[in-house]
Motif scaffolding. Structure first.
Motif, short mmCIF file in Angstrom:
data_model
loop_
_atom_site.label_atom_id
_atom_site.label_comp_id
_atom_site.label_asym_id
_atom_site.label_seq_id
_atom_site.Cartn_x
_atom_site.Cartn_y
_atom_site.Cartn_z
N GLU A 144 0.87 -1.22 0.12
CA GLU A 144 0.11 0.19 -0.04
C GLU A 144 0.98 1.22 -0.01
O GLU A 144 0.73 2.23 -0.59
CB GLU A 144 -0.98 0.06 1.38
CG GLU A 144 -1.97 -1.27 1.31
CD GLU A 144 -2.79 -1.21 0.10
OE1 GLU A 144 -2.46 -0.74 -1.00
OE2 GLU A 144 -3.65 -2.31 0.20
N ASP B 125 -10.14 -3.99 0.09
CA ASP B 125 -9.30 -3.99 -1.00
C ASP B 125 -9.66 -4.63 -2.18
O ASP B 125 -9.35 -4.02 -3.17
CB ASP B 125 -8.12 -5.12 -0.42
CG ASP B 125 -7.12 -4.46 0.44
OD1 ASP B 125 -7.36 -4.27 1.56
OD2 ASP B 125 -5.99 -4.05 -0.01
N GLU C 91 -2.42 -6.34 -5.87
CA GLU C 91 -3.74 -6.02 -5.07
C GLU C 91 -4.32 -7.65 -4.74
O GLU C 91 -4.82 -7.91 -3.77
CB GLU C 91 -4.56 -5.28 -5.75
CG GLU C 91 -5.67 -4.68 -5.10
CD GLU C 91 -5.20 -3.76 -3.81
OE1 GLU C 91 -5.40 -4.18 -2.77
OE2 GLU C 91 -4.30 -2.68 -4.21
N HIS D 252 -3.51 -9.17 -1.67
CA HIS D 252 -4.30 -8.39 -0.26
C HIS D 252 -5.43 -9.03 -0.26
O HIS D 252 -5.92 -9.34 0.83
CB HIS D 252 -4.31 -6.99 -0.76
CG HIS D 252 -3.26 -6.28 -0.92
ND1 HIS D 252 -3.15 -4.98 -1.15
CD2 HIS D 252 -1.99 -6.73 -1.14
CE1 HIS D 252 -1.56 -4.70 -1.21
NE2 HIS D 252 -0.95 -5.61 -1.49
FE LIG Z 1 -4.69 -3.30 -1.24
#
Ligand SMILES: [Fe+2]
Ligand SMILES: [Fe+2]
Length: 481
Positions: free
Chosen positions: A149, A210, A239, A242
């Motif tokens: 992030e 997310d 991503e 996540h």
């Molecule tokens: Fe993320």
């Protein structure tokens, strides 16, 4: 240290002195922010992290022990496509914008700032979780999410500083000044001001919030503003991990709860998290995350699409009509105290279209968690009391209706049950403690959060993962304490 070692990049930073100066000025402020607001208590520890050092399939995920402040926050864009075109909207088929088109400057800056603001916000929300990790594996995953992030913030700051001149630099500074949950200088979006102070919150956040990021980034990865599209495409690769952390984290909690339900009718007696509390956390984070898509009927969404700035999910793969000037979309709205269908021009309904894609994706997670319940042979909801009738007969976790508990858009200011029926404020207040986490629920969950940091050990309230990270076993020293 040479420039590439300080700021790994594939944007030819050494050729652009102005940008280099701006980023080098911003770097120490970023590090100050990271030390103040990043993971508390673990800054000097070696963490087995992946670092992006290149966008190629080999180089982008390099694993090694790293101290987080020494993580190499880089700027990586997917390679440019020589004949990139604007893929949708009124300028469909024209050459992609390599510079910010003057008439869309403010809109584009707003989009980038709003996306950028979420990145440091989530690090701030999660900064104390390390102290209560259920295992070293989970601790490492938390930190992996946090450093990435941080890198996503770099990605957005690069766009602001490279393409928006003076006000871009000011916005880049402001991204380090707002603080999650601070009443005087809050983060821009509400989900990012909510506390995320226990691991059930963390898994629900990475699963649902997310995942909103995935859909926003996917829509921006279609952008006709080529540097934004290329930046977002690379962020999406990170991503995915996540969401994996959130999805499998919740799945492991559900599985463990199911195992404990077989030991004792009341899982609290044996240190587990009751299904009804898990359901409430789902309701909370799913509804806040739905708000992140914006109003159901939105002139902004129409303008962004017309301008070729923000497309639909998989615009090129899924659609044939990329102009979308004609179509309509029917949605339910509240009129005179009743839910009634309303037909809206398609371009004004694009937030809702994107939200629909997101909901479908979330449902797959729910199916996996319910499969975990079924695998464990749970048939009777022994730990579920009178409360949530949808969990009662056969325990199945569910997504609440999209109208439930909304603070943005058509349904904000109205009250709905988890099935989407319009109800009175009084009815909602009476059922609120059944649908959303109460202070007692949160305290109970927090009471279970005792750190487990021995290699190969795991907290009692969660099942171990099916496998470790990048070929390592679960019993691996992912963080050297
Ligand atoms: Fe993320
Ligand atoms: Fe991110």
């Amino acid at each position: 240290m040479n420039l590439y070692d300080r700021i790994p990049n594939n944007v030819n930073l050494s050729e652009d002195k102005r940008l280099q100066r701006a980023l080098e000025k911003w770097l120490p402020n970023f590090l100050d922010w990271w030390r103040d607001m990043g993971p508390e208590g673990f800054q000097e520890k070696d963490v087995w992290l992946r670092t992006a050092i290149d966008v190629g399939s080999e180089g982008w995920a390099h694993f090694d022990y790293v101290k987080m402040p020494e993580y190499r926050w880089g700027i990586f864009l997917e390679p440019a496509q020589p004949d990139a075109k604007v893929g949708f909207g009124d300028n469909y088929g024209q050459p992609a914008y390599q510079e910010v088109p003057g008439e869309f400057r403010n809109a584009l800056r707003r989009i980038i700032v709003t996306q950028g603001d979420t990145e440091p916000a989530s690090v701030e929300q999660q900064r104390r979780l390390g102290a209560t990790c259920p295992s070293l594996y989970d601790l490492r995953n938390l930190f992996q999410v946090n450093v990435e992030e941080g890198r996503h913030l770099w990605a957005m700051v690069y766009l602001l500083q490279a393409y928006f001149g003076r006000d871009g630099r000011d916005e880049a500074d402001a991204l380090l000044e707002r603080r999650s949950g601070n009443p005087d200088k809050p983060r821009i979006l509400e989900a990012f001001n909510q506390p995320c102070d226990d691991w059930l919150n963390f898994y629900a956040f990475t699963m649902f919030t997310d995942r909103d990021g995935k859909y926003q980034l996917s829509a921006l990865a279609e952008s006709g503003f080529e540097p934004l599209a290329r930046t977002c495409r690379f962020m999406l690769t990170e991503e995915a991990h996540h969401m994996f952390v959130g999805d499998t984290g919740l799945s492991r909690v559900v599985r463990r709860t199911a195992q404990l339900m077989k030991e004792n009718a009341d899982v609290r007696e044996v240190g587990g998290i009751p299904l009804e509390i898990i359901q409430k956390y789902i309701n909370f984070w799913f509804s806040y995350s739905l708000d992140l898509f914006g109003g159901e009927i939105s002139s902004n969404s129409a303008d962004f699409f017309a301008a070729g700035l923000k497309g639909r999910f998989k615009e090129q793969e899924q659609y044939t009509d990329h102009v979308a000037a004609e179509g309509t979309f029917t949605m339910f709205v509240v009129e005179d105290g009743k839910l009634v269908p309303r037909e809206v021009p398609l371009r004004n309904a694009l937030n809702e279209v994107l939200r629909g894609e997101y909901v479908k994706d979330c449902e797959k997670g729910l199916a996996r968690w319910n499969k975990a319940l079924a695998d464990e042979g749970i048939v009777a909801p022994t730990s579920v009391g009178e409360s949530d009738h949808r969990l009662k007969s056969v325990p199945r976790l569910y997504l609440p209706n999209i109208r439930f508990h909304r603070h943005v858009g058509e349904y904000a200011g109205h009250y709905f049950d988890t099935e989407g029926n319009l109800i009175s404020k009084e009815e909602f207040e009476a059922k609120k403690s059944v649908w959303l986490p109460t202070i007692e629920d949160r305290e109970y969950v927090r009471s279970l959060m005792k750190p487990v940091t021995e290699v190969g050990k795991i907290a009692n309230w969660i099942a171990p993962p099916a496998s470790g990270i990048k070929g390592k076993p679960f019993a691996f020293e992912y963080v050297r304490l």
